[in-house]
Design a protein around this motif. Structure first.
Motif, short mmCIF file in Angstrom:
data_model
loop_
_atom_site.label_atom_id
_atom_site.label_comp_id
_atom_site.label_asym_id
_atom_site.label_seq_id
_atom_site.Cartn_x
_atom_site.Cartn_y
_atom_site.Cartn_z
N HIS A 242 0.81 -1.22 0.00
CA HIS A 242 0.00 0.00 0.00
C HIS A 242 0.84 1.28 0.00
N VAL A 243 2.16 1.12 -0.03
CA VAL A 243 3.05 2.28 -0.11
C VAL A 243 3.01 2.79 -1.55
N ARG A 244 2.65 4.05 -1.71
CA ARG A 244 2.52 4.64 -3.04
C ARG A 244 3.90 4.94 -3.64
N GLY A 245 3.95 5.03 -4.97
CA GLY A 245 5.22 5.15 -5.67
C GLY A 245 5.74 6.55 -5.90
N ASP A 246 4.87 7.54 -5.94
CA ASP A 246 5.32 8.91 -6.16
C ASP A 246 6.30 9.31 -5.06
N THR A 247 7.30 10.09 -5.38
CA THR A 247 8.38 10.40 -4.45
C THR A 247 7.89 10.91 -3.10
N GLN A 248 7.07 11.94 -3.08
CA GLN A 248 6.58 12.50 -1.81
C GLN A 248 5.62 11.54 -1.12
N ASP A 249 4.73 10.93 -1.90
CA ASP A 249 3.80 9.95 -1.32
C ASP A 249 4.55 8.78 -0.72
N TYR A 250 5.59 8.34 -1.41
CA TYR A 250 6.40 7.22 -0.93
C TYR A 250 7.03 7.56 0.42
N PHE A 251 7.60 8.74 0.53
CA PHE A 251 8.24 9.17 1.78
C PHE A 251 7.21 9.23 2.91
N LEU A 252 6.08 9.85 2.66
CA LEU A 252 5.03 9.92 3.68
C LEU A 252 4.57 8.52 4.08
N ASP A 253 4.36 7.66 3.10
CA ASP A 253 3.88 6.31 3.41
C ASP A 253 4.92 5.49 4.17
N ARG A 254 6.19 5.69 3.87
CA ARG A 254 7.22 4.97 4.64
C ARG A 254 7.16 5.39 6.11
N LEU A 255 6.99 6.69 6.35
CA LEU A 255 6.92 7.18 7.73
C LEU A 255 5.65 6.70 8.43
N LEU A 256 4.52 6.81 7.76
CA LEU A 256 3.25 6.46 8.41
C LEU A 256 3.06 4.96 8.55
N SER A 257 3.50 4.19 7.57
CA SER A 257 3.42 2.73 7.73
C SER A 257 4.35 2.30 8.86
N GLY A 258 5.51 2.95 8.96
CA GLY A 258 6.42 2.66 10.09
C GLY A 258 5.75 2.96 11.42
N ALA A 259 5.04 4.08 11.49
CA ALA A 259 4.33 4.44 12.73
C ALA A 259 3.29 3.40 13.09
N VAL A 260 2.53 2.96 12.11
CA VAL A 260 1.46 2.00 12.37
C VAL A 260 2.03 0.63 12.75
N ILE A 261 3.08 0.20 12.07
CA ILE A 261 3.71 -1.10 12.40
C ILE A 261 4.30 -1.05 13.81
N GLU A 262 4.95 0.04 14.16
CA GLU A 262 5.50 0.17 15.52
C GLU A 262 4.37 0.21 16.55
N ALA A 263 3.26 0.86 16.22
CA ALA A 263 2.12 0.89 17.15
C ALA A 263 1.55 -0.51 17.36
N ARG A 264 1.52 -1.32 16.30
CA ARG A 264 1.06 -2.71 16.45
C ARG A 264 2.02 -3.48 17.34
N GLY A 265 3.31 -3.25 17.18
CA GLY A 265 4.28 -3.90 18.06
C GLY A 265 4.04 -3.50 19.51
N GLU A 266 3.80 -2.22 19.74
CA GLU A 266 3.53 -1.76 21.11
C GLU A 266 2.29 -2.46 21.67
N GLU A 267 1.23 -2.49 20.91
CA GLU A 267 -0.02 -3.10 21.37
C GLU A 267 0.18 -4.57 21.71
N ARG A 268 0.89 -5.28 20.88
CA ARG A 268 1.09 -6.71 21.11
C ARG A 268 2.07 -6.98 22.25
#
Length: 192
Positions: A97-123
């Motif tokens: 679900h990470v988009r390919g456009d340069t700025q979208d890609y950067f934002l998605d890398r940061l936000l997917s990282g945030a969500v994955i880390e939040a799942r780690g915290e929850e678990r």
């Protein structure tokens, strides 16, 4: 501005599976810590022109590597060894679900990282609440607190490089994506 990530809680079936197969979970946990360190360093390599990001990601990579070392020690105390890498269905589906456009890609890398880390915290927090061994309980509670700091770090970085409106809109989309992904993968004694 502090954002909170509200995830769908992990199922009791996941917790039961992990508690019943804790050694298997530990091996996967170690692999995830190593991969998290590598992911932080890939952001350093991809965005060397962003000094704040580079500094934060180097620190994150070192912290994740320390967690890897700690989990390896726990494994060795239990007579466990690393196993060959296997693809993480959760992370791979999230990456789709990470988009390919340069700025979208950067934002998605940061936000997917945030969500994955939040799942780690929850678990990790859920696991810490149910472990009988006090040493393991304390270890996983400390890791949950660390993961909370990590997901907040990714959110802060997103806010540094993008407007609040853009971050909030895409974060809401990532939460829907993550809910679909986490509910669609089989229950296993894995972090994800």
């Amino acid at each position: 501005m502090t954002r909170e990530i509200q995830l769908t809680p992990s199922s009791s079936a996941w917790l039961e599976c992990v508690l019943a197969n804790f050694d298997e979970f530990l091996i996967d946990h170690a692999a995830n810590e190593r991969k998290a360190s590598s992911m932080a360093m890939s952001l350093v390599a991809h965005y060397p022109d962003k000094p704040d990001l580079v500094r934060e990601m180097v620190d994150l990579a070192l912290e994740e590597l320390t967690h890897f070392k700690q989990v390896i020690r726990l494994m060795q105390e239990r007579g466990l060894c690393m196993t060959p890498d296997e693809k993480d269905p959760y992370v791979n589906q999230m990456r789709n679900h990470v988009r390919g456009d340069t700025q979208d890609y950067f934002l998605d890398r940061l936000l997917s990282g945030a969500v994955i880390e939040a799942r780690g915290e929850e678990r990790f927090r859920q696991l810490a609440d149910h472990l009988k061994n006090e040493k393991l309980k304390a270890f996983y509670m400390a890791l949950a607190n660390s993961e909370q700091g990590h997901h907040q770090l990714f959110l802060r970085l997103a806010s540094q490089y993008f407007t609040d409106q853009i971050v909030d809109k895409r974060l809401a989309e990532w939460l829907v994506i993550e809910k679909t992904v986490i509910e669609g993968i089989p229950v296993r004694s894995r972090l994800h």
